[in-house]
Scaffold this motif. Sequence first.
Motif, PDB file in Angstrom:
ATOM      1  N   MET A 123       0.841  -1.194   0.000  1.00 41.51           N
ATOM      2  CA  MET A 123       0.000   0.000   0.000  1.00 41.51           C
ATOM      3  C   MET A 123       0.877   1.245   0.000  1.00 41.51           C
ATOM      4  O   MET A 123       2.067   1.204   0.330  1.00 41.51           O
ATOM      5  CB  MET A 123      -0.913   0.033   1.223  1.00 41.51           C
ATOM      6  N   LYS A 124       0.260   2.352  -0.382  1.00 37.14           N
ATOM      7  CA  LYS A 124       0.926   3.644  -0.315  1.00 37.14           C
ATOM      8  C   LYS A 124       0.022   4.622   0.418  1.00 37.14           C
ATOM      9  O   LYS A 124      -1.160   4.757   0.093  1.00 37.14           O
ATOM     10  CB  LYS A 124       1.248   4.165  -1.718  1.00 37.14           C
ATOM     11  N   ASN A 125       0.574   5.270   1.443  1.00 30.41           N
ATOM     12  CA  ASN A 125      -0.165   6.294   2.174  1.00 30.41           C
ATOM     13  C   ASN A 125      -0.126   7.607   1.399  1.00 30.41           C
ATOM     14  O   ASN A 125       0.863   7.918   0.735  1.00 30.41           O
ATOM     15  CB  ASN A 125       0.459   6.528   3.556  1.00 30.41           C
ATOM     16  N   TYR A 126      -1.203   8.371   1.508  1.00 26.25           N
ATOM     17  CA  TYR A 126      -1.178   9.717   0.945  1.00 26.25           C
ATOM     18  C   TYR A 126      -2.050  10.634   1.789  1.00 26.25           C
ATOM     19  O   TYR A 126      -3.028  10.201   2.410  1.00 26.25           O
ATOM     20  CB  TYR A 126      -1.616   9.727  -0.520  1.00 26.25           C
ATOM     21  N   LEU A 142       5.156   8.362   3.477  1.00 26.70           N
ATOM     22  CA  LEU A 142       4.367   8.956   2.407  1.00 26.70           C
ATOM     23  C   LEU A 142       5.107   8.932   1.078  1.00 26.70           C
ATOM     24  O   LEU A 142       4.540   9.262   0.038  1.00 26.70           O
ATOM     25  CB  LEU A 142       4.009  10.407   2.765  1.00 26.70           C
ATOM     26  N   LEU A 143       6.365   8.519   1.101  1.00 25.64           N
ATOM     27  CA  LEU A 143       7.202   8.596  -0.089  1.00 25.64           C
ATOM     28  C   LEU A 143       7.374   7.257  -0.787  1.00 25.64           C
ATOM     29  O   LEU A 143       7.780   7.213  -1.947  1.00 25.64           O
ATOM     30  CB  LEU A 143       8.586   9.154   0.280  1.00 25.64           C
ATOM     31  N   GLN A 144       7.107   6.179  -0.095  1.00 30.15           N
ATOM     32  CA  GLN A 144       7.344   4.874  -0.692  1.00 30.15           C
ATOM     33  C   GLN A 144       6.256   3.885  -0.269  1.00 30.15           C
ATOM     34  O   GLN A 144       5.558   4.100   0.721  1.00 30.15           O
ATOM     35  CB  GLN A 144       8.709   4.337  -0.244  1.00 30.15           C
ATOM     36  N   ALA A 145       6.128   2.828  -1.043  1.00 34.31           N
ATOM     37  CA  ALA A 145       5.138   1.802  -0.736  1.00 34.31           C
ATOM     38  C   ALA A 145       5.509   1.080   0.548  1.00 34.31           C
ATOM     39  O   ALA A 145       6.684   0.919   0.877  1.00 34.31           O
ATOM     40  CB  ALA A 145       5.033   0.817  -1.886  1.00 34.31           C
ATOM     41  N   SER A 146       4.493   0.642   1.268  1.00 40.26           N
ATOM     42  CA  SER A 146       4.687  -0.016   2.555  1.00 40.26           C
ATOM     43  C   SER A 146       4.268  -1.474   2.475  1.00 40.26           C
ATOM     44  O   SER A 146       3.305  -1.829   1.795  1.00 40.26           O
ATOM     45  CB  SER A 146       3.856   0.702   3.631  1.00 40.26           C
ATOM     46  N   THR A 194       4.665  -8.012  -4.607  1.00 32.94           N
ATOM     47  CA  THR A 194       5.360  -6.741  -4.438  1.00 32.94           C
ATOM     48  C   THR A 194       4.608  -5.577  -5.079  1.00 32.94           C
ATOM     49  O   THR A 194       5.011  -4.429  -4.928  1.00 32.94           O
ATOM     50  CB  THR A 194       6.769  -6.815  -5.048  1.00 32.94           C
ATOM     51  N   ASP A 195       3.508  -5.853  -5.769  1.00 33.18           N
ATOM     52  CA  ASP A 195       2.739  -4.794  -6.418  1.00 33.18           C
ATOM     53  C   ASP A 195       2.041  -3.920  -5.373  1.00 33.18           C
ATOM     54  O   ASP A 195       1.522  -4.415  -4.363  1.00 33.18           O
ATOM     55  CB  ASP A 195       1.689  -5.395  -7.347  1.00 33.18           C
ATOM     56  N   THR A 196       1.993  -2.623  -5.637  1.00 33.54           N
ATOM     57  CA  THR A 196       1.245  -1.695  -4.789  1.00 33.54           C
ATOM     58  C   THR A 196      -0.196  -1.664  -5.278  1.00 33.54           C
ATOM     59  O   THR A 196      -0.458  -1.331  -6.445  1.00 33.54           O
ATOM     60  CB  THR A 196       1.851  -0.285  -4.846  1.00 33.54           C
ATOM     61  N   VAL A 197      -1.127  -2.040  -4.409  1.00 40.19           N
ATOM     62  CA  VAL A 197      -2.518  -2.207  -4.824  1.00 40.19           C
ATOM     63  C   VAL A 197      -3.468  -1.224  -4.155  1.00 40.19           C
ATOM     64  O   VAL A 197      -4.591  -1.016  -4.631  1.00 40.19           O
ATOM     65  CB  VAL A 197      -2.993  -3.652  -4.531  1.00 40.19           C
ATOM     66  N   LEU A 198      -3.027  -0.596  -3.048  1.00 44.85           N
ATOM     67  CA  LEU A 198      -3.935   0.230  -2.247  1.00 44.85           C
ATOM     68  C   LEU A 198      -3.366   1.624  -2.034  1.00 44.85           C
ATOM     69  O   LEU A 198      -2.184   1.787  -1.733  1.00 44.85           O
ATOM     70  CB  LEU A 198      -4.171  -0.433  -0.882  1.00 44.85           C
TER      71      LEU A 198
END
Length: 240
Positions: A123-126, A142-146, A194-198
């Motif tokens: 996921m990625k926070n924004y 906030l800068l990279q996927a978690s 490893t894909d960012t989905v959220l």
Amino acid sequence: MKNGSASAFQLISVIVPVHNGEKFLGDALTSIFAQDYRPIEVIVVDDGSTDSSGAIARSYPEVRYFHEERQGSAVARNTGIDNSRGELIAFLDADDRWFPNNLSIQTAHIMKHPEVGYVCGRMKNYLDPGMTCPAWIEPDELLQASDAIQLGTVLARHSLFDAVGKFNPTYLQGQDLEWFLRVKESGIPVGNITDTVLLRRIHDNNISHNQNGSIQARLRMLKESIERKRGAAARPVGAH
């Protein structure tokens, strides 16, 4: 754990609990219907909203809408599970969004790995516009996927809830973490991609703002986990 149908086109039930989420619910639903995977059914469970959340949900003809008295998101998610028809289940909070290829990527993984109970992405926070970074989140987050496990990054087999149970309604916070603990205790394998989905939205009303309540909930669930493990160890071999 047995796999469901071998078809590559399994029905996915997407469950969206909402309580007074009129500001963000439309974005969440739009991100679901933008998915490049079909078939899906979208279940919105209104947890006693007093705003226009219900009207927003009902404005989408494809949504199956359920309203109940305010009981918390665990009960709302369980209502969604009880009324779901899909072989696979996904959850999206009313204030978050998915990337368009989320379901297709995760379905491909879970179909290639029939032994896993769920697959989890990143996921990625924004920050919501006008929001400053709160104390409970590091600016670097906030800068990279978690890789932090969030329910919105998970695609699970329906049968997994039969195996480990649904969400514990006595937890007003952290019921997803408590469920993840029970999955881990069960020994059922899980998958990670490893894909960012959220896209997880950070705003003034995030439950995570209540850090004291979150800490107390985590202490309680860890205590219960230890007790379950002790109970399992004390049972005779072969006993259920």
